[in-house]
Write a protein that holds these residues in place. Structure first.
Motif, PDB file in Angstrom:
ATOM      1  N   ILE A  44       0.869  -1.181   0.000  1.00 10.85           N
ATOM      2  CA  ILE A  44       0.000   0.000   0.000  1.00 10.85           C
ATOM      3  C   ILE A  44       0.903   1.226   0.000  1.00 10.85           C
ATOM      4  O   ILE A  44       1.768   1.377   0.867  1.00 10.85           O
ATOM      5  CB  ILE A  44      -0.921   0.019   1.231  1.00 10.85           C
ATOM      6  CG1 ILE A  44      -1.823  -1.216   1.236  1.00 10.85           C
ATOM      7  CG2 ILE A  44      -1.767   1.287   1.255  1.00 10.85           C
ATOM      8  CD1 ILE A  44      -2.610  -1.396   2.510  1.00 10.85           C
ATOM      9  N   HIS A  45       0.740   2.085  -1.003  1.00 11.41           N
ATOM     10  CA  HIS A  45       1.553   3.297  -1.129  1.00 11.41           C
ATOM     11  C   HIS A  45       0.726   4.485  -0.655  1.00 11.41           C
ATOM     12  O   HIS A  45      -0.385   4.708  -1.142  1.00 11.41           O
ATOM     13  CB  HIS A  45       1.977   3.518  -2.584  1.00 11.41           C
ATOM     14  CG  HIS A  45       2.710   2.346  -3.181  1.00 11.41           C
ATOM     15  ND1 HIS A  45       4.084   2.282  -3.230  1.00 11.41           N
ATOM     16  CD2 HIS A  45       2.267   1.203  -3.737  1.00 11.41           C
ATOM     17  CE1 HIS A  45       4.450   1.143  -3.803  1.00 11.41           C
ATOM     18  NE2 HIS A  45       3.354   0.477  -4.116  1.00 11.41           N
ATOM     19  N   LEU A  46       1.268   5.249   0.298  1.00 11.93           N
ATOM     20  CA  LEU A  46       0.583   6.447   0.787  1.00 11.93           C
ATOM     21  C   LEU A  46       1.273   7.687   0.249  1.00 11.93           C
ATOM     22  O   LEU A  46       2.499   7.814   0.334  1.00 11.93           O
ATOM     23  CB  LEU A  46       0.577   6.479   2.316  1.00 11.93           C
ATOM     24  CG  LEU A  46      -0.232   5.395   3.034  1.00 11.93           C
ATOM     25  CD1 LEU A  46      -0.181   5.600   4.536  1.00 11.93           C
ATOM     26  CD2 LEU A  46      -1.677   5.377   2.573  1.00 11.93           C
ATOM     27  N   PHE A  47       0.484   8.583  -0.322  1.00  2.34           N
ATOM     28  CA  PHE A  47       0.983   9.860  -0.830  1.00  2.34           C
ATOM     29  C   PHE A  47       0.227  10.983  -0.117  1.00  2.34           C
ATOM     30  O   PHE A  47      -0.984  10.905   0.079  1.00  2.34           O
ATOM     31  CB  PHE A  47       0.751   9.973  -2.342  1.00  2.34           C
ATOM     32  CG  PHE A  47       1.687   9.138  -3.165  1.00  2.34           C
ATOM     33  CD1 PHE A  47       2.780   9.708  -3.805  1.00  2.34           C
ATOM     34  CD2 PHE A  47       1.494   7.772  -3.291  1.00  2.34           C
ATOM     35  CE1 PHE A  47       3.642   8.937  -4.566  1.00  2.34           C
ATOM     36  CE2 PHE A  47       2.347   6.995  -4.039  1.00  2.34           C
ATOM     37  CZ  PHE A  47       3.433   7.578  -4.681  1.00  2.34           C
TER      38      PHE A  47
ATOM     39  N   ARG B 170       5.455  10.994  -1.889  1.00  2.00           N
ATOM     40  CA  ARG B 170       5.375   9.699  -1.231  1.00  2.00           C
ATOM     41  C   ARG B 170       5.607   9.850   0.267  1.00  2.00           C
ATOM     42  O   ARG B 170       6.594  10.452   0.701  1.00  2.00           O
ATOM     43  CB  ARG B 170       6.414   8.756  -1.838  1.00  2.00           C
ATOM     44  CG  ARG B 170       6.320   7.322  -1.314  1.00  2.00           C
ATOM     45  CD  ARG B 170       7.422   6.457  -1.928  1.00  2.00           C
ATOM     46  NE  ARG B 170       7.255   6.354  -3.371  1.00  2.00           N
ATOM     47  CZ  ARG B 170       6.476   5.439  -3.974  1.00  2.00           C
ATOM     48  NH1 ARG B 170       5.786   4.582  -3.233  1.00  2.00           N
ATOM     49  NH2 ARG B 170       6.386   5.392  -5.277  1.00  2.00           N
ATOM     50  N   ALA B 171       4.670   9.314   1.065  1.00  2.00           N
ATOM     51  CA  ALA B 171       4.793   9.396   2.523  1.00  2.00           C
ATOM     52  C   ALA B 171       5.416   8.125   3.087  1.00  2.00           C
ATOM     53  O   ALA B 171       6.394   8.182   3.835  1.00  2.00           O
ATOM     54  CB  ALA B 171       3.430   9.639   3.152  1.00  2.00           C
TER      55      ALA B 171
ATOM     56  N   PHE C 196       4.684   9.072   9.266  1.00  2.00           N
ATOM     57  CA  PHE C 196       4.914   9.950   8.125  1.00  2.00           C
ATOM     58  C   PHE C 196       4.503  11.361   8.486  1.00  2.00           C
ATOM     59  O   PHE C 196       3.669  11.581   9.365  1.00  2.00           O
ATOM     60  CB  PHE C 196       4.179   9.444   6.876  1.00  2.00           C
ATOM     61  CG  PHE C 196       2.690   9.581   6.911  1.00  2.00           C
ATOM     62  CD1 PHE C 196       2.067  10.739   6.455  1.00  2.00           C
ATOM     63  CD2 PHE C 196       1.898   8.549   7.378  1.00  2.00           C
ATOM     64  CE1 PHE C 196       0.696  10.865   6.476  1.00  2.00           C
ATOM     65  CE2 PHE C 196       0.512   8.666   7.393  1.00  2.00           C
ATOM     66  CZ  PHE C 196      -0.088   9.830   6.943  1.00  2.00           C
ATOM     67  N   LYS C 197       5.136  12.319   7.817  1.00  2.00           N
ATOM     68  CA  LYS C 197       4.891  13.740   8.087  1.00  2.00           C
ATOM     69  C   LYS C 197       4.036  14.334   6.975  1.00  2.00           C
ATOM     70  O   LYS C 197       4.193  14.000   5.800  1.00  2.00           O
ATOM     71  CB  LYS C 197       6.212  14.492   8.170  1.00  2.00           C
ATOM     72  CG  LYS C 197       6.951  14.265   9.463  1.00  2.00           C
ATOM     73  CD  LYS C 197       7.884  15.434   9.746  1.00  2.00           C
ATOM     74  CE  LYS C 197       8.261  15.442  11.217  1.00  2.00           C
ATOM     75  NZ  LYS C 197       8.424  16.786  11.722  1.00  2.00           N
TER      76      LYS C 197
END
Length: 831
Positions: free
Chosen positions: A194-197, A207-208, A276-277
């Motif tokens: 799962i890619h979080l942006f 990209r997070a 993640f920020k």
């Protein structure tokens, strides 16, 4: 004249992400290259939207069911649809007048098929959505709704980016908790991650982090709305499902600003998961729960839509709906005491149906759940319990999930029979309610007589006295004869409330065949006799488990209300009574005469030796004639209304007319070629007789329709009139007469390859005494159907419900079928 849409039957494209349930209460889905809209309350398809050139892969409402609490005052709702060519179209639905409007095709299209579209409402007039594609790219868009009705939408592409080396097939968006205006996009696909942006409202997504855990393709992702805990909405939940049969719930928690940076890399945060920020804020991700319960790929997961209070506050229920290829849908909720997620509701388990579900969806208020399955079918359950859950199946629209190749009306018009390349035969009829028997009744699929092992190309219902019978031809060299069983006749009585029955029908009510069974390979349906039903139940209980050779016995059922999918598949089969052998290739066209004594058949042909038309005697089913005239496939045939002539048109650009004589004493049939002529410059696809005379129309790929007349004395054919050239190839014709004093007026329905339908008013002038051959003909266009009413791709067949119309009623009904998987019925009102 004016046209009114009465019925649309269609199946759903067999692909994930194809269905969307909007805040408007309507459901959208792709059917071939059309977008169909259906209303779950009435179980009717309302319309289809034309515009796509390729098969529709996915649809998505703005606002969707998740944001119905924001849509209470919206007059316009919007729909996005993406197809296999990468094109995405935006549509507008005006709720007050129920009108649809094509807004635009998105300017930046994907290079390959669209796999998923997902969006969120930022405010009541502002939405964001993202689309993913097989080309590996993700497009993020902003859509601003018009501030007043009739205004224009503002659409802008915020960003295009690639999430990884492999395509993404699941997308979900959410506003991050903390009210900092930042958006998070979750992407999942073929790389099992799962890619979080993260990005701002204006775009610039970066990209997070990545979430690992699934061991196979990720199929579905869905963000909740921010979860309220301890009076603060600092949590966000993400649910993911995969082909590894597992469902994972991920928790994102807004970190307090006092967290030291050194703690970010401590052992506890490593166990919890990545941080993640997003701007000045940090979010801690952890795996909340792993849900194991499905036995096959989990194709979709969806949070229950939030419950709104006075349209302002909303609370996200902790309830997840999952749909799997194991033929079940499950609702998961955490236990009140332990907080452990459990499956509290299981629906489905379709027994002997084909593969399972491609997706599941909540209704906006959370009291219904909808699944779409491998057979193009819908399955709807509604919670009818007061104190406890009680999920009951509901009626849904149904239809074919491949091109519909042919249709035929029953002899007295009670029902419409259709055949398709999805290897099924289906019966559609109006179901009249006893309480409102004066009404027309709603159309439903009432039986599925045949579930075959081959794509079916053609069908004809045998007219005349006797029981309901039909002959169909498919991608095999055999024509098959089916006869209605007792269970169907009883169901038909409930549907029509004896509205159409007449003493002339002479239908066998003392039938001994109750229904039919499917064979192990699905090729031949054996009869079940009335006195055999007790033996069946005893045998199935004694034998126990099924084997490949013995499929469990079907149980024919007499229905008192429209059957649902599971019942149609297993309890409405007709027995096969005969097979007609003789053709050298797969069957292509069938027709029967109007007294029910002869059936004519043709097959695909590349040479004159195979292009014969075979005549079969109804009853004995012997071959009683072979008509030779053509060198290529005979594409359509039709008997004249007095059964004196048989007309055939062919791919060799010729038409032929045969005289047919039947001697009632010896039951012998004599025939001869009356005329053969080159009628068009391209393939002749279709033909139709004038119900009141020996005139006929032919339609061709050269975009023309010509009307011909047979000279009674000289046995030759002359051209009466050629209609002006049409916009597309003519693929279907059907001629009906208007019963008035002139006796020479009719309506010719013309269907085209682009899906459009036109009605032409014809007038034939004859010799002085008003009988005999026609001198001339005139034809003027009477009505062009609105594209939103017509088929979306090629019309394969048109058929009037009754070929003659009484002027007192002023209405007629026309049926059409086509490559867009739909069967349609139109009502034509003569003004």
């Amino acid at each position: 004249m004016e046209v009114e849409r009465v019925f649309i039957g269609a199946g759903c494209n067999r692909i994930v992400n194809n269905v969307s349930w909007g805040a408007s209460g309507l459901v959208s889905f792709g059917t071939q290259n059309g977008v169909a809209i259906f209303c779950p309350k009435t179980a009717q398809i309302l319309t289809t939207l034309p515009g796509h050139k390729a098969s529709v892969n996915c649809t998505h409402w703005l606002p969707s069911n998740k944001f119905s609490f924001m849509a209470t005052k919206l007059k316009q709702h919007y729909l996005l649809s993406g197809d296999a060519n990468g094109c995405i179209i935006l549509w507008e639905l005006s709720l007050p007048d129920k009108n649809w409007k094509y807004i635009l095709q998105l300017p930046e299209s994907h290079k390959k098929g669209v796999t998923c579209i997902s969006g969120i409402m930022i405010s009541q007039t502002d939405a964001m959505f993202a689309s993913s594609s097989s080309d590996g790219t993700v497009h993020v868009w902003e859509l601003i709704f018009p501030s007043m009705s009739g205004g224009d939408c503002k659409l802008s592409l915020l960003q295009s980016f690639s999430a990884g080396t492999k395509p993404m097939v699941a997308v979900s968006l959410a506003k991050l908790p903390g009210n900092n205006g930042r958006i998070v996009i979750a992407l999942g696909g073929l790389d099992n991650k799962i890619h979080l942006f993260c990005g701002e409202r204006t775009g610039q997504f970066v990209r997070a982090c990545e979430l690992k855990g699934h061991t196979d393709w990720i199929r579905s992702l869905d963000f909740s709305l921010p979860i309220n805990s301890n009076g603060e909405t600092n949590n966000l939940l993400l649910v993911s499902s995969s082909q590894d049969r597992g469902i994972r719930i991920w928790k994102m928690v807004l970190q307090s600003s006092s967290v030291e940076r050194s703690q970010e890399f401590s052992l506890t945060s490593f166990i919890k998961g990545p941080i993640f920020k997003a701007g000045s804020m940090s979010y801690q991700i952890s795996l909340e729960s792993l849900l194991i319960g499905h036995e096959d790929w989990v194709y979709s997961v969806e949070w229950q839509p939030p419950l709104s209070v006075d349209g302002i506050e909303c609370e996200q229920p902790l309830s997840i709906l999952s749909a799997s290829m194991d033929k079940t849908m499950m609702i998961w909720q955490p236990e009140k005491t332990t907080g452990i997620w459990m499956n509290v509701v299981i629906v489905g388990e379709l027994g002997h149906c084909a593969l399972g579900f491609y997706g599941g969806h909540w209704s906006p208020n959370g009291d219904s759940i909808l699944a779409h399955g491998y057979g193009g079918s819908f399955h709807l359950w509604r919670n009818v319990g007061f104190d406890c859950d009680n999920w009951k199946p509901q009626k849904v629209p149904s239809g074919h999930f491949a091109a519909v190749s042919d249709i035929s009306w029953a002899k007295s018009g009670q029902y419409l029979l259709s055949v398709s390349h999805d290897q099924t035969t289906r019966v559609f009829a109006t179901w009249l309610d006893e309480l409102h028997s004066t009404n027309e009744g709603a159309w439903h699929e009432v039986a599925r007589p045949q579930v075959h092992g081959h794509d079916i190309n053609c069908v004809t219902i045998i007219k005349g006295k006797g029981n309901h019978r039909f002959v169909c031809g498919s991608e095999e060299k055999v024509a098959r004869v089916f006869e209605a069983p007792l269970s169907f006749l009883k169901t038909l009585n409930h549907a029509c409330l004896d509205k159409y029955s007449s003493p002339d029908d002479d239908v066998q009510t003392n039938l001994q065949i109750l229904g039919a069974n499917m064979s192990a390979l699905g090729l031949s349906q054996k009869p079940i006799y009335v006195n055999a039903t007790t033996e069946i139940s005893e045998r199935t209980t004694n034998e126990g488990m099924d084997t490949l050779e013995t499929i469990p016995e079907a149980v024919p059922v007499e229905f008192t209300e429209p059957p649902i999918e599971e019942q149609l598949v297993w309890h409405t089969l007709w027995p096969e009574t005969h097979k007609l052998y003789g053709h050298g290739n797969e069957l292509f066209s069938l027709c029967s005469d109007h007294v029910g004594k002869i059936v004519a058949s043709s097959c695909k042909a590349q040479s004159a030796s195979v292009a014969d038309i075979w005549l079969w005697q109804v009853g004995s089913w012997k071959a009683v004639g072979r008509l030779q005239a053509h060198s290529l496939t005979v594409s359509q045939m039709e008997f004249s209304y007095d059964d004196k002539y048989l007309l055939a048109v062919s791919r060799d650009r010729h038409f032929s007319v045969f005289s047919i004589e039947q001697t009632t004493a010896s039951n012998e049939i004599s025939y001869g070629l009356v005329a053969k002529q080159e009628g068009h410059k391209r393939i002749i696809w279709t033909c139709s007789w004038n119900p009141l005379g020996h005139e006929f129309a032919t339609g061709s790929r050269d975009k023309t329709v010509k009307i011909w007349g047979i000279e009674e004395n000289s046995s030759s054919v002359k051209l009466l009139v050629a209609l002006p050239q049409f916009s597309s190839s003519v693929t279907a014709l059907s001629w009906a007469s208007i019963d008035n004093e002139k006796r020479d007026e009719g309506i010719l329905a013309v269907g085209m390859e682009n899906g459009l339908i036109e009605l032409w008013r014809t007038s034939i002038s004859r010799t002085e005494n008003g009988i005999g051959s026609a001198k001339s003909a005139t034809s003027v266009v009477a009505l062009r159907f609105d594209p939103f009413v017509c088929n979306v791709s090629s019309v394969n067949r048109l058929a009037w419900r009754n070929s003659e119309m009484d002027m007192d009623s002023r209405t007629m009904e026309l049926a059409s079928c086509g490559d867009d998987h739909t069967v349609r019925v139109f009502r034509i009102n003569l003004l």
